[in-house]
Design a protein around this motif. Sequence first.
Motif, short mmCIF file in Angstrom:
data_model
loop_
_atom_site.label_atom_id
_atom_site.label_comp_id
_atom_site.label_asym_id
_atom_site.label_seq_id
_atom_site.Cartn_x
_atom_site.Cartn_y
_atom_site.Cartn_z
N GLU A 175 68.06 35.72 16.68
CA GLU A 175 67.39 34.65 17.44
C GLU A 175 66.27 35.20 18.33
OE1 GLU A 175 68.53 30.93 20.46
OE2 GLU A 175 70.12 32.04 19.41
N ALA A 176 66.40 36.44 18.78
CA ALA A 176 65.36 37.04 19.63
C ALA A 176 64.00 37.05 18.95
CB ALA A 176 65.77 38.47 20.00
N VAL A 177 64.00 37.16 17.62
CA VAL A 177 62.74 37.22 16.88
C VAL A 177 61.91 35.95 17.08
CG1 VAL A 177 61.74 37.37 14.57
CG2 VAL A 177 63.71 38.78 15.15
N ILE A 178 62.56 34.81 17.08
CA ILE A 178 61.81 33.55 17.19
C ILE A 178 61.57 33.14 18.64
CG2 ILE A 178 62.63 32.76 14.95
CD1 ILE A 178 64.49 30.81 16.46
N ARG A 179 62.22 33.82 19.58
CA ARG A 179 62.04 33.45 21.00
C ARG A 179 61.08 34.38 21.72
NH1 ARG A 179 64.96 29.41 22.98
NH2 ARG A 179 66.81 28.70 21.85
N SER A 188 50.22 31.90 28.12
CA SER A 188 50.09 30.97 27.01
C SER A 188 50.90 31.46 25.81
CB SER A 188 48.62 30.83 26.60
OG SER A 188 48.51 30.11 25.39
N ALA A 189 51.61 30.54 25.18
CA ALA A 189 52.43 30.89 24.02
C ALA A 189 51.87 30.29 22.73
CB ALA A 189 53.87 30.40 24.24
N ARG A 190 50.55 30.00 22.74
CA ARG A 190 49.96 29.33 21.59
C ARG A 190 50.07 30.15 20.30
NH1 ARG A 190 46.28 27.57 25.56
NH2 ARG A 190 44.89 29.33 25.15
N ALA A 288 58.97 23.76 20.55
CA ALA A 288 58.74 22.68 21.50
C ALA A 288 58.95 23.13 22.95
CB ALA A 288 59.64 21.50 21.18
N GLN A 289 59.86 24.12 23.13
CA GLN A 289 60.16 24.60 24.47
C GLN A 289 59.10 25.54 25.02
OE1 GLN A 289 63.98 26.44 23.88
NE2 GLN A 289 65.10 24.48 23.86
N MET A 290 58.24 26.08 24.15
CA MET A 290 57.25 27.06 24.59
C MET A 290 56.04 26.37 25.24
SD MET A 290 57.21 30.02 21.65
CE MET A 290 58.52 31.27 21.67
#
Length: 290
Positions: A175-179, A188-190, A288-290
């Motif tokens: 899960e760390a990979v996608i977070r 910015s997390a774009r 969506a959370q980013m």
Amino acid sequence: MVQDIDPTVQRRRLRVRLRQAREATGLTQKDAAQKLRWGTAKIIRIETGQVGISATDLTALLGLYGITDPDQVAAYVEMAMQSRKQHWSVYRDVLNQDFLIYLGFEGSASVLRQSESLILPGLLQTEEYARAVIHAFNPPGTSPRHMNRQLEVRMRRQEILDRADPPTLFFILDEAVIRRAVGAVDGSARVMQRQLAHLNDIGRRHHVHLRVVRFSHGAHIGLMGPFAILEFPDDGDDDLLFLENGPHSLATREDASVISLYLKQFAELENHALSEADTADLIDEVRAQM
């Protein structure tokens, strides 16, 4: 005609088939050498892949082994020609030797299984995500040209995803990979948002199977380090294991027991991972959370 298969694979197939053709005639390496008035060492070097083979020598061997059918001869000649092509080796100035070996086989694999616990596999990365990773992994002072060539390799690898006959790909990610917000600048997390959208787009392809092991599972075997296993359509080609560890990475197909162990580890990770549908939902949620 022989498929446009990576030169590394073609070299191995050519030497294996020449050895098999010799053995089918009942000739030893010494026998074959004597009949052609060669040194035995020359046959050994050809069959072990220590040297390439000229068109003249190939014709002589095929004649000795009784291979005269025009289609068969053409297939051997084409195989020899493709084995001499340059492919990933042109990037040897920016990649380590074992990764070059791995790349030489990746494009010819029919199945890939890969586990990653820190960053996304290169085949799944967007260009901007890949650029951020490459920049982070290179020491200060690395030239832009060096990093651009590494990026070029990563993008070229992804061409196998769009082939008419793409390999079947299985990915297990922690899960760390996608977070992890790779490429984040000024909060910015774009970059990561676009990467996650791309990830789900790829995951919808029929030959791509993407799954995540959640944090709530706790420790798991995938945390020991990333690995990939390649399988090939030709029964004569052994599986290849790649253990990724920067400059100390290892590509091997010599120890079947070790490769079998990693296949079992991958199966264990599959037992712990979310389904593909739940993985896609989680990726959308994280985006969506980013």
